[in-house]
Design a protein around this motif. Structure first.
Motif, PDB file in Angstrom:
ATOM      1  N   LEU A 145       0.827  -1.205   0.000  1.00  0.00           N
ATOM      2  CA  LEU A 145       0.000   0.000   0.000  1.00  0.00           C
ATOM      3  C   LEU A 145       0.861   1.255   0.000  1.00  0.00           C
ATOM      4  O   LEU A 145       0.483   2.282  -0.568  1.00  0.00           O
ATOM      5  N   GLY A 146       2.036   1.177   0.634  1.00  0.00           N
ATOM      6  CA  GLY A 146       2.909   2.339   0.677  1.00  0.00           C
ATOM      7  C   GLY A 146       3.516   2.682  -0.658  1.00  0.00           C
ATOM      8  O   GLY A 146       3.921   3.828  -0.901  1.00  0.00           O
ATOM      9  N   GLU A 147       3.582   1.683  -1.561  1.00  0.00           N
ATOM     10  CA  GLU A 147       4.123   1.952  -2.885  1.00  0.00           C
ATOM     11  C   GLU A 147       3.145   2.727  -3.749  1.00  0.00           C
ATOM     12  O   GLU A 147       3.501   3.181  -4.826  1.00  0.00           O
ATOM     13  N   ARG A 148       1.938   2.861  -3.275  1.00  0.00           N
ATOM     14  CA  ARG A 148       0.872   3.564  -3.998  1.00  0.00           C
ATOM     15  C   ARG A 148       0.524   2.879  -5.313  1.00  0.00           C
ATOM     16  O   ARG A 148      -0.307   3.364  -6.052  1.00  0.00           O
ATOM     17  N   GLY A 149       1.183   1.748  -5.578  1.00  0.00           N
ATOM     18  CA  GLY A 149       0.816   0.960  -6.749  1.00  0.00           C
ATOM     19  C   GLY A 149       1.071   1.634  -8.069  1.00  0.00           C
ATOM     20  O   GLY A 149       0.690   1.160  -9.107  1.00  0.00           O
ATOM     21  N   ARG A 150       1.735   2.797  -8.089  1.00  0.00           N
ATOM     22  CA  ARG A 150       1.885   3.539  -9.323  1.00  0.00           C
ATOM     23  C   ARG A 150       3.176   3.217 -10.068  1.00  0.00           C
ATOM     24  O   ARG A 150       3.232   3.246 -11.269  1.00  0.00           O
ATOM     25  N   GLY A 151       4.241   2.956  -9.342  1.00  0.00           N
ATOM     26  CA  GLY A 151       5.510   2.730 -10.001  1.00  0.00           C
ATOM     27  C   GLY A 151       6.164   4.042 -10.408  1.00  0.00           C
ATOM     28  O   GLY A 151       5.604   5.124 -10.246  1.00  0.00           O
ATOM     29  N   ARG A 152       7.382   3.955 -10.911  1.00  0.00           N
ATOM     30  CA  ARG A 152       8.123   5.130 -11.309  1.00  0.00           C
ATOM     31  C   ARG A 152       7.855   5.452 -12.772  1.00  0.00           C
ATOM     32  O   ARG A 152       7.702   4.560 -13.604  1.00  0.00           O
ATOM     33  N   VAL A 153       7.789   6.731 -13.091  1.00  0.00           N
ATOM     34  CA  VAL A 153       7.546   7.159 -14.458  1.00  0.00           C
ATOM     35  C   VAL A 153       8.636   8.126 -14.876  1.00  0.00           C
ATOM     36  O   VAL A 153       9.299   8.745 -14.046  1.00  0.00           O
ATOM     37  N   SER A 154       8.832   8.243 -16.164  1.00  0.00           N
ATOM     38  CA  SER A 154       9.788   9.181 -16.735  1.00  0.00           C
ATOM     39  C   SER A 154       9.036  10.090 -17.687  1.00  0.00           C
ATOM     40  O   SER A 154       8.258   9.621 -18.521  1.00  0.00           O
ATOM     41  N   VAL A 155       9.244  11.379 -17.544  1.00  0.00           N
ATOM     42  CA  VAL A 155       8.536  12.375 -18.361  1.00  0.00           C
ATOM     43  C   VAL A 155       9.536  13.027 -19.310  1.00  0.00           C
ATOM     44  O   VAL A 155      10.592  13.498 -18.882  1.00  0.00           O
ATOM     45  N   ARG A 156       9.221  13.029 -20.601  1.00  0.00           N
ATOM     46  CA  ARG A 156      10.065  13.663 -21.599  1.00  0.00           C
ATOM     47  C   ARG A 156       9.218  14.561 -22.479  1.00  0.00           C
ATOM     48  O   ARG A 156       8.070  14.243 -22.787  1.00  0.00           O
ATOM     49  N   GLU A 157       9.798  15.671 -22.874  1.00  0.00           N
ATOM     50  CA  GLU A 157       9.127  16.557 -23.816  1.00  0.00           C
ATOM     51  C   GLU A 157       9.533  16.164 -25.230  1.00  0.00           C
ATOM     52  O   GLU A 157      10.714  15.992 -25.524  1.00  0.00           O
ATOM     53  N   VAL A 158       8.557  16.002 -26.109  1.00  0.00           N
ATOM     54  CA  VAL A 158       8.839  15.644 -27.495  1.00  0.00           C
ATOM     55  C   VAL A 158       8.094  16.597 -28.418  1.00  0.00           C
ATOM     56  O   VAL A 158       7.009  17.090 -28.080  1.00  0.00           O
ATOM     57  N   GLY A 159       8.732  16.829 -29.556  1.00  0.00           N
ATOM     58  CA  GLY A 159       8.063  17.655 -30.566  1.00  0.00           C
ATOM     59  C   GLY A 159       7.170  16.817 -31.451  1.00  0.00           C
ATOM     60  O   GLY A 159       6.108  17.260 -31.881  1.00  0.00           O
ATOM     61  N   CYS A 161       6.520  12.273 -32.683  1.00  0.00           N
ATOM     62  CA  CYS A 161       6.852  10.867 -32.477  1.00  0.00           C
ATOM     63  C   CYS A 161       6.857  10.145 -33.816  1.00  0.00           C
ATOM     64  O   CYS A 161       6.134  10.512 -34.746  1.00  0.00           O
ATOM     65  N   VAL A 162       7.671   9.106 -33.888  1.00  0.00           N
ATOM     66  CA  VAL A 162       7.708   8.227 -35.046  1.00  0.00           C
ATOM     67  C   VAL A 162       7.190   6.868 -34.591  1.00  0.00           C
ATOM     68  O   VAL A 162       7.735   6.274 -33.655  1.00  0.00           O
ATOM     69  N   VAL A 163       6.128   6.388 -35.207  1.00  0.00           N
ATOM     70  CA  VAL A 163       5.554   5.080 -34.888  1.00  0.00           C
ATOM     71  C   VAL A 163       5.793   4.163 -36.078  1.00  0.00           C
ATOM     72  O   VAL A 163       5.376   4.458 -37.190  1.00  0.00           O
ATOM     73  N   ALA A 164       6.505   3.064 -35.844  1.00  0.00           N
ATOM     74  CA  ALA A 164       6.856   2.145 -36.922  1.00  0.00           C
ATOM     75  C   ALA A 164       7.151   0.781 -36.329  1.00  0.00           C
ATOM     76  O   ALA A 164       7.000   0.559 -35.127  1.00  0.00           O
ATOM     77  N   GLU A 165       7.577  -0.156 -37.180  1.00  0.00           N
ATOM     78  CA  GLU A 165       7.958  -1.477 -36.695  1.00  0.00           C
ATOM     79  C   GLU A 165       9.202  -1.375 -35.830  1.00  0.00           C
ATOM     80  O   GLU A 165       9.961  -0.395 -35.909  1.00  0.00           O
ATOM     81  N   GLU A 166       9.435  -2.399 -35.001  1.00  0.00           N
ATOM     82  CA  GLU A 166      10.580  -2.374 -34.097  1.00  0.00           C
ATOM     83  C   GLU A 166      11.897  -2.203 -34.846  1.00  0.00           C
ATOM     84  O   GLU A 166      12.767  -1.433 -34.433  1.00  0.00           O
ATOM     85  N   GLY A 167      12.040  -2.922 -35.955  1.00  0.00           N
ATOM     86  CA  GLY A 167      13.280  -2.817 -36.708  1.00  0.00           C
ATOM     87  C   GLY A 167      13.520  -1.428 -37.260  1.00  0.00           C
ATOM     88  O   GLY A 167      14.648  -0.935 -37.301  1.00  0.00           O
ATOM     89  N   VAL A 168      12.436  -0.785 -37.704  1.00  0.00           N
ATOM     90  CA  VAL A 168      12.565   0.575 -38.245  1.00  0.00           C
ATOM     91  C   VAL A 168      12.902   1.556 -37.130  1.00  0.00           C
ATOM     92  O   VAL A 168      13.772   2.422 -37.279  1.00  0.00           O
ATOM     93  N   VAL A 169      12.225   1.436 -35.982  1.00  0.00           N
ATOM     94  CA  VAL A 169      12.508   2.332 -34.861  1.00  0.00           C
ATOM     95  C   VAL A 169      13.940   2.151 -34.380  1.00  0.00           C
ATOM     96  O   VAL A 169      14.622   3.117 -34.017  1.00  0.00           O
ATOM     97  N   ALA A 170      14.441   0.900 -34.396  1.00  0.00           N
ATOM     98  CA  ALA A 170      15.824   0.654 -33.989  1.00  0.00           C
ATOM     99  C   ALA A 170      16.806   1.407 -34.880  1.00  0.00           C
ATOM    100  O   ALA A 170      17.874   1.834 -34.425  1.00  0.00           O
ATOM    101  N   GLU A 171      16.467   1.600 -36.148  1.00  0.00           N
ATOM    102  CA  GLU A 171      17.321   2.362 -37.049  1.00  0.00           C
ATOM    103  C   GLU A 171      17.119   3.859 -36.850  1.00  0.00           C
ATOM    104  O   GLU A 171      18.076   4.640 -36.931  1.00  0.00           O
ATOM    105  N   PRO A 183       9.361   0.134 -27.895  1.00  0.00           N
ATOM    106  CA  PRO A 183       9.927  -0.650 -29.005  1.00  0.00           C
ATOM    107  C   PRO A 183       9.452  -0.205 -30.382  1.00  0.00           C
ATOM    108  O   PRO A 183      10.183  -0.356 -31.362  1.00  0.00           O
ATOM    109  N   THR A 184       8.252   0.342 -30.473  1.00  0.00           N
ATOM    110  CA  THR A 184       7.727   0.768 -31.770  1.00  0.00           C
ATOM    111  C   THR A 184       7.509   2.270 -31.850  1.00  0.00           C
ATOM    112  O   THR A 184       6.837   2.747 -32.763  1.00  0.00           O
ATOM    113  N   VAL A 185       8.071   3.024 -30.902  1.00  0.00           N
ATOM    114  CA  VAL A 185       7.876   4.476 -30.877  1.00  0.00           C
ATOM    115  C   VAL A 185       9.207   5.167 -30.614  1.00  0.00           C
ATOM    116  O   VAL A 185       9.907   4.839 -29.658  1.00  0.00           O
ATOM    117  N   ALA A 186       9.562   6.130 -31.475  1.00  0.00           N
ATOM    118  CA  ALA A 186      10.729   6.972 -31.263  1.00  0.00           C
ATOM    119  C   ALA A 186      10.253   8.409 -31.115  1.00  0.00           C
ATOM    120  O   ALA A 186       9.267   8.815 -31.739  1.00  0.00           O
TER     121      ALA A 186
END
Length: 321
Positions: A145-159, A161-171, A183-186
């Motif tokens: 209960l003390g963990e609040r069940g939320r977990g840690r998050v990371s916030v980034r500002e982006v102009g 996004c690129v959504v594609a297959e994993e292989g394409v995003v890796a490139e 994996p599919t979002v840059a």
């Protein structure tokens, strides 16, 4: 039980088949004992209302208060009659299950997340659970209960996004200014008007997507591989048709010319292809270039970039309009 059934069969034959079920239920609630009415059973027809019935059976009915026992394995078991408040708290914060024939409530990170999403807080939820038990909560449950069940998050500002297959995003993420968000979002801090020309300059295929109104990023174009020179004499680069013929001796001359023309012109063509499992399928593809022994192409059937072995192409026909 037998006496009640015999009497019912004699006086009320129409309901005789239901007597067994009714008698068993009456024994369960304590209205009858064997073939005789209990104190509660005698009070039932004489009482005018619920309060009168409660007063009549007060001396023989022992109330069972609701008490919840919490265990270190993040489970809870209810003893006595489950109250409305206990049912509400447990339903909000735990998952109801049947284990070894008994109903238990199990607390998980997902169930605690759901409780906080419903408005409970790190203070109100433990207090409500403590109110259901005579003792305190186990340490393991307090930690959860003390963990609040939320977990840690990371916030980034982006102009954009690129959504594609994993292989394409890796490139894509190898291009300066792009980071992997999934994996599919840059993502990038650049606006789309700046990011698209950069991706085009890096050799990626960026085309409009009529379905979403946005753009689709495909795998970067791969240039044909020229043969090595020998003895200081510049090697003569084979034509695309010659490359196709070397890799597939069974195709007809017309099929080779159709496929070579589609590769050179980056135009659509329809092929019949046999995969590694021996399954045949017809696909419309848009060739993009060579990658070693593979032909890279956009597969309209899979709506994704795919690699094709030319020797597995059994027929080639013009693409349907």
């Amino acid at each position: 039980m037998d006496g009640i059934a015999a009497a019912a069969h004699w006086f009320c034959p129409a309901v005789h088949e239901h007597v067994g079920e009714v008698a068993r239920e009456a024994e369960m609630v304590g209205v009858v004992v064997g073939d005789a009415l209990s104190v509660c059973g005698e009070a039932l027809p004489a009482a005018d209302d619920v309060d009168a019935l409660a007063r009549a059976v007060a001396g023989v009915v022992v109330p069972m208060p609701c008490e919840v026992e919490f265990s270190d394995d993040l489970t809870a078991v209810v003893f006595g009659q489950l109250t409305v408040e206990a049912a509400r708290v447990l339903a909000d914060a735990a998952e109801s299950r049947v284990e070894d024939g008994a109903r238990v409530w199990r607390f998980t990170r997902a169930s605690v997340r759901a409780a906080f999403a419903r408005g409970w807080t790190a203070e109100s939820l433990p207090a409500a659970l403590e109110g259901l038990t005579g003792g305190g909560l186990p340490w393991a449950l307090r930690v959860l209960l003390g963990e609040r069940g939320r977990g840690r998050v990371s916030v980034r500002e982006v102009g954009c996004c690129v959504v594609a297959e994993e292989g394409v995003v890796a490139e894509v993420v190898r291009v300066p200014g792009f980071v992997e968000l999934a994996p599919t979002v840059a993502g990038t801090g650049m606006a789309s008007a700046e990011a698209v020309p950069l991706l085009l300059a890096q050799g990626f295929s960026v085309v409009e997507d009529p379905a979403s109104g946005g753009v689709v990023v495909r795998r970067r174009a791969v240039a044909p591989v020229a043969p090595a020179a020998s003895a200081g004499v510049p090697a003569r680069e084979p034509t695309t048709a010659q490359v196709v013929r070397r890799r597939n001796r069974k195709l007809s001359k017309q099929a080779v010319e159709l496929l070579a023309g589609a590769i050179d012109g980056r135009s659509d063509v329809r092929i019949e292809y046999v995969d590694g499992k021996g399954e045949s399928s017809q696909r419309t593809i848009t060739p993009a270039g060579w990658d070693g022994p593979f032909l890279l192409a956009w597969c309209h059937l899979r709506e994704a970039d795919r690699q094709f072995r030319v020797e597995r192409i059994t027929s080639v026909t013009p693409a349907l309009p």
